[in-house]
Design an enzyme around this catalytic site. Structure first.
Site, PDB file in Angstrom:
ATOM      1  N   GLU A  95       0.799  -1.224   0.000  1.00  0.00           N
ATOM      2  CA  GLU A  95       0.000   0.000   0.000  1.00  0.00           C
ATOM      3  C   GLU A  95       0.831   1.273   0.000  1.00  0.00           C
ATOM      4  OE1 GLU A  95      -2.664  -2.939   2.196  1.00  0.00           O
ATOM      5  OE2 GLU A  95      -0.549  -2.481   2.111  1.00  0.00           O
ATOM      6  N   ASP A 118      -2.250  -5.405   2.938  1.00  0.00           N
ATOM      7  CA  ASP A 118      -2.540  -5.711   4.342  1.00  0.00           C
ATOM      8  C   ASP A 118      -3.392  -6.978   4.507  1.00  0.00           C
ATOM      9  OD1 ASP A 118      -1.102  -3.567   5.262  1.00  0.00           O
ATOM     10  OD2 ASP A 118      -2.822  -2.227   5.412  1.00  0.00           O
ATOM     11  N   ASP A 143      -6.189  -7.996   5.705  1.00  0.00           N
ATOM     12  CA  ASP A 143      -7.582  -7.867   6.120  1.00  0.00           C
ATOM     13  C   ASP A 143      -8.453  -7.706   4.879  1.00  0.00           C
ATOM     14  OD1 ASP A 143      -6.982  -5.317   5.288  1.00  0.00           O
ATOM     15  OD2 ASP A 143      -7.396  -4.335   7.201  1.00  0.00           O
ATOM     16  N   GLU A 145      -9.875  -5.051   3.524  1.00  0.00           N
ATOM     17  CA  GLU A 145      -9.473  -3.948   2.655  1.00  0.00           C
ATOM     18  C   GLU A 145      -8.209  -4.293   1.883  1.00  0.00           C
ATOM     19  OE1 GLU A 145     -11.072  -0.912   2.006  1.00  0.00           O
ATOM     20  OE2 GLU A 145     -12.686  -2.001   2.993  1.00  0.00           O
ATOM     21  N   TYR A 205       0.260  -5.700  12.791  1.00  0.00           N
ATOM     22  CA  TYR A 205      -0.812  -5.006  12.074  1.00  0.00           C
ATOM     23  C   TYR A 205      -1.850  -4.471  13.044  1.00  0.00           C
ATOM     24  CZ  TYR A 205      -4.110  -3.969   8.339  1.00  0.00           C
ATOM     25  OH  TYR A 205      -4.952  -3.330   7.474  1.00  0.00           O
ATOM     26  N   ARG A 250      -5.024  -3.169  12.526  1.00  0.00           N
ATOM     27  CA  ARG A 250      -6.473  -3.296  12.315  1.00  0.00           C
ATOM     28  C   ARG A 250      -6.856  -4.748  12.555  1.00  0.00           C
ATOM     29  NH1 ARG A 250      -4.905   0.427   8.334  1.00  0.00           N
ATOM     30  NH2 ARG A 250      -5.860   2.475   8.673  1.00  0.00           N
ATOM     31  N   HIS A 252      -7.281 -11.183  13.375  1.00  0.00           N
ATOM     32  CA  HIS A 252      -5.856 -11.460  13.289  1.00  0.00           C
ATOM     33  C   HIS A 252      -5.234 -11.428  14.675  1.00  0.00           C
ATOM     34  CE1 HIS A 252      -6.422 -10.953   9.006  1.00  0.00           C
ATOM     35  NE2 HIS A 252      -6.968  -9.766   9.238  1.00  0.00           N
TER      36      HIS A 252
END
Length: 861
Positions: free
Chosen positions: A7, A82, A84, A86, A295, A297, A342
């Protein structure tokens, strides 16, 4: 060559260093595509077909081209966004975009890692997988759902509710929570109660006891409701001889909290560090990209086995063996969907107790200590309760105390609380007492109290409530809360949310016409359905179809209503708020202006206007009475109201409504004094009115210059003035409470600051956001004479007015800098052209040259 997509540029640079020369790592700068912000981007009638486009900004288009060019030369594409939903969606967008450009390598793989460390990245590269279609479907469903909600409902608001800006599936429910709390506070009726306490002493140790039984009756908090009863109880305690009747000692344990999830990190950072949710996530993002934490989130509360082992070693290194439990602690995740749960947020290296600088370092310290404490031994405590009775046995005092026998995890970390209990009695130490002891009374007090309304939400408590209700997802809370603030539906005062009139009106509209869609159980149920999609248990288009089947007809039905019908319905719905019953029993809707002018009184009601809702009279245009929505009248429906008389002058003080908001006035005519009513004084009364009308307030003479220091309120808020120099004050109350020492200090600090927050002649950065991927310069957010700006040391770019300097992301800063650099150097000032005009010979060729360049400039644009 192997192409890796992540990202952010900071992440790309770190990972490329880990992987070596055969790999090229490029950043997508977040999502490379999104739904165009126009009607028709999601088409339910075409099986929910969705249009995607690359944002118009040059940086986005340039980056997409760079990714496509690199992909054409690559043997293998590795999507490493990432871990997840998104992140999965970004990878899907990249793959789909490259396929449409016919630039997709034959070999495409997906890898995920929970931390940006060399070990985590290299191990992830050894275990590639395919894209997770269930997570992608969940993303598509959520994105389409939010789009359909906003783009269907917002036009209804614009046409039927003047002044409304937008509505969102989650933001509207979060706003409802804030508005409902405001209603609870307004409806709250304070209740008087008294407590009777005795200060006692034994063997040189003082402690406090509280009356819990009086005249043989057990007392609760509200039992003593008046001063007369309280005084009788106080006298009985003072006259009695109290001896120890019972001593109860109970040992108990406190276990540590689990490591942070996204939600608990936001809550704790708000409580302990005063961070907003968005600032917390920005700092956490930087720490993650620097390889300092995992991470950020996540809904998970468990650490992996190697991290637990490392944490236990770190505990052993710092403490003796008693602080380490025999077995590792295991925590159960609350997330309903295991695919999106996670590992918890933790340090990547427990030997590293510091990381980052400034706010990032403070947040890292919080994460480090919470994670370490989660694997430590329980705290051993002891609670002692002592009952003391008088000779009659009719009156009883109770004293409680708590001692820490072994701190355990408390040696490192203690979880914060939103509120401290009013009746918490366990803080003090008690002397050693046994049955029959008679400690001495040194004082007996009866203290008056009043019950308090529920507190307004802070960011931490709002996030906690949203999570409890299952509304939204922790990773979206920061943006949801920021949207409410940006739309001015709420405001923050002393870190608490206050509902603005526009927010109250919007909530009333949604509750009246769309009650299902702002219901807590409906919104939480939608989250469950989206979780089922990501778990592969439901089809995403079926979820959208079910929602759209009911939502679209309801929206069409409201759109067909006349604006006057909507206003009438809201007038009735908000009747108790807009026209509360009056103490003298007269009709609160009766127009006092009509009565004062000798007309048959009209009826006050809610009206819709070009600039928002207001209260107007049914006799318009004969009666021009007008009151802003939410602005109080004087009890008889009048716009202007008398507040009382000034005891010094004997003149009437009136509250009035003006073009720029409410104000107070003393006297009449050109000699009348006037003062605006500040928003940060909720309980505005005559005392406050007189204070404002008597400004400026002279604090005293400066100890060095001998000149007066004044406190006042001006166009830009409260301030101090001394010898032609100024210093800002934080609120209205400070105008009346700031003393000489504080005033001198504030003026000195202001004198050391130049324009835009400069100190000592040199501007200090508001934030540092890492390295620019192209120029290599350090990106900083700086204060400036004409407003905050971002810079990489070479190019300066002014921040848009709607962007707060404390909340700028690295991606936003890079985009602004690149956009400014693309425009080229600033145009010369007009003064230079004036100089050229003095030379007629040079003027004509210059004009031709400019004319020759004009088409090229137009083409570049």
């Amino acid at each position: 060559m192997q192409l890796v997509i992540v990202e952010s540029p900071a992440k790309a640079k770190t990972i490329e260093k880990y992987l070596g020369g055969d790999y090229k790592v490029l950043a997508s700068y977040g999502h490379i595509r999104d739904l165009p912000p126009k009607d028709g981007s999601v088409r339910p009638d075409e099986d929910f077909a969705m249009d995607w486009e690359v944002p118009a900004e040059r940086r986005n288009r340039d980056q997409v081209k760079a990714i496509a060019d690199a992909a054409k030369k690559a043997d293998r594409l590795i999507l490493a966004t990432d871990p997840d939903r998104e992140g999965e969606a970004i990878s899907w967008h990249v793959q789909d975009m490259l396929a449409k450009k016919k630039a997709l390598p034959k070999e495409v793989e997906r890898v995920t890692f929970n931390a940006i460390t060399k070990q985590a990245v290299t191990e992830a590269m050894k275990a590639p997988r395919a894209l997770d279609t269930d997570l992608i479907d969940a993303y598509l469903a959520r994105r389409a759902l939010d789009y359909l909600f906003g783009f269907t409902l917002s036009p209804v608001l614009w046409r039927k509710l003047p002044g409304a800006k937008s509505a969102g599936r989650v933001q509207s429910v979060a706003l409802r929570l804030i508005v409902e709390r405001e209603r609870e506070i307004e409806a709250f009726v304070a209740q008087e109660y008294w407590s009777v306490t005795a200060q006692m002493e034994h063997d040189g140790t003082r402690f406090e006891s509280r009356l819990v039984r009086y005249n043989g009756e057990k007392l609760d908090r509200l039992s003593i409701g008046d001063g007369k009863t309280a005084e009788a109880a106080r006298a009985a305690v003072e006259a009695g001889r109290f001896t120890v009747a019972d001593v109860e000692t109970k040992p108990f344990k406190r276990n540590p909290a689990p490591p942070f999830t996204t939600s608990t990190l936001q809550q704790e950072a708000a409580r302990k560090l005063g961070f907003s949710a968005s600032h917390t996530m920005r700092c956490a993002q930087n720490l993650y990209e620097a390889g300092a934490i995992t991470y950020m989130r996540t809904d998970g509360v468990q650490m992996d086995g190697s991290a637990i082992a490392a944490c236990r070693r770190a505990i052993t290194d710092r403490f003796d063996g008693h602080y380490l439990p025999e077995k590792p602690r295991m925590y159960q995740a609350k997330a309903k969907n295991a695919q999106e749960a996670h590992e918890a947020i933790r340090p990547t290296d427990f030997a590293r107790d510091r990381a980052g600088s400034g706010d990032e370092a403070r947040l890292y310290d919080l994460i480090f200590k919470r994670a370490m404490a989660s694997q430590m031994a329980a705290a051993q405590l002891e609670r002692t309760t002592i009952a003391l009775r008088d000779g009659t046995g009719q009156h009883e005092l109770r004293a409680s105390g708590q001692v820490v026998l072994f701190p355990g995890f408390l040696a490192v970390y203690e979880e914060g609380r939103d509120l401290k209990a009013d009746d918490d009695e366990d803080g003090g130490l008690l002397p050693m007492l046994k049955s029959g002891d008679c400690p001495a009374k040194t004082a007996v007090d009866a203290v008056q109290h009043f019950t308090q309304p529920p507190p307004r939400f802070a960011e931490a408590s709002l996030v906690k409530r949203l999570e409890e209700l299952g509304i939204g997802r922790p990773s979206t809370y920061a943006s949801t809360i920021q949207t409410l603030r940006d739309r001015e539906y709420v405001r923050m005062e002393k870190n608490r949310f206050f509902a603005e009139d526009s927010g109250r009106l919007l909530t009333a509209f949604l509750e009246r016409f769309f009650p299902v869609y702002v219901a807590y159980d409906f919104t939480a149920g939608m989250e469950d359905e989206l979780d089922e999609v990501s778990a592969g248990q439901a089809r995403w288009k079926a979820v959208l179809e079910k929602f759209w089947r009911d939502f679209k007809p309801k929206s069409d039905e409201v759109m067909e209503r006349k604006p006057s019908e909507v206003t009438e319905a809201l007038d009735l719905f908000l009747s108790d708020y807009l026209f509360p019953p009056q103490a003298d029993g007269h009709d609160p809707r009766q127009c006092a202006k009509c009565l004062a002018e000798g007309r048959e009184p009209g009826r006050l009601a809610l009206r819709g206007g070009r600039f928002g809702a207001f209260i107007g009279c049914s006799n318009y245009p004969e009666c021009t009475f007008r009151r802003k929505f939410g602005q109080p009248g004087d009890g008889d429906g009048s716009q202007d109201s008398g507040m009382g008389k000034d005891p010094v002058t004997g003149l009437e003080v009136e509250r009035k409504a003006g073009r720029f908001g409410p104000y107070v006035q003393l006297g009449e005519g050109k000699d009348a004094k006037r003062a605006s009513i500040p928003k940060d004084i909720p309980d505005f009364d005559l005392e406050w009115a007189l204070k404002l009308l008597n400004l400026p307030r002279v604090i005293g003479d400066h100890p060095e210059t001998g000149l007066p220091i004044e406190a006042n309120i001006g166009r830009y808020g409260p301030y101090l003035k001394h010898d032609g120099k100024y210093a800002k004050l934080s609120g209205t109350r400070d105008v009346f409470e700031t003393g000489m020492n504080a005033a001198v200090s504030l003026l000195a600090e202001a004198a050391n600051r130049g324009p835009g927050g400069r100190t000592g002649g040199k501007a200090e950065a508001i934030a540092t956001l890492g390295e620019h991927p192209t120029s290599g310069g350090e990106i900083k957010v700086m204060p400036g004479r004409y407003g905050p700006y971002v810079t990489d040391g070479t190019t300066n770019a002014t921040l848009p007015k709607d962007v707060k300097p404390e909340e700028v992301t690295a991606e936003q800063a890079i985009a602004l800098i690149d956009a400014r650099a693309a425009k080229g150097p600033p145009a010369k000032k007009k003064g230079a052209r004036k100089g050229a005009a003095k030379k007629p010979v040079a003027k004509k060729p210059a004009a031709k040259k400019a004319a020759a360049k004009k088409p090229a400039a137009k083409k570049a644009t």
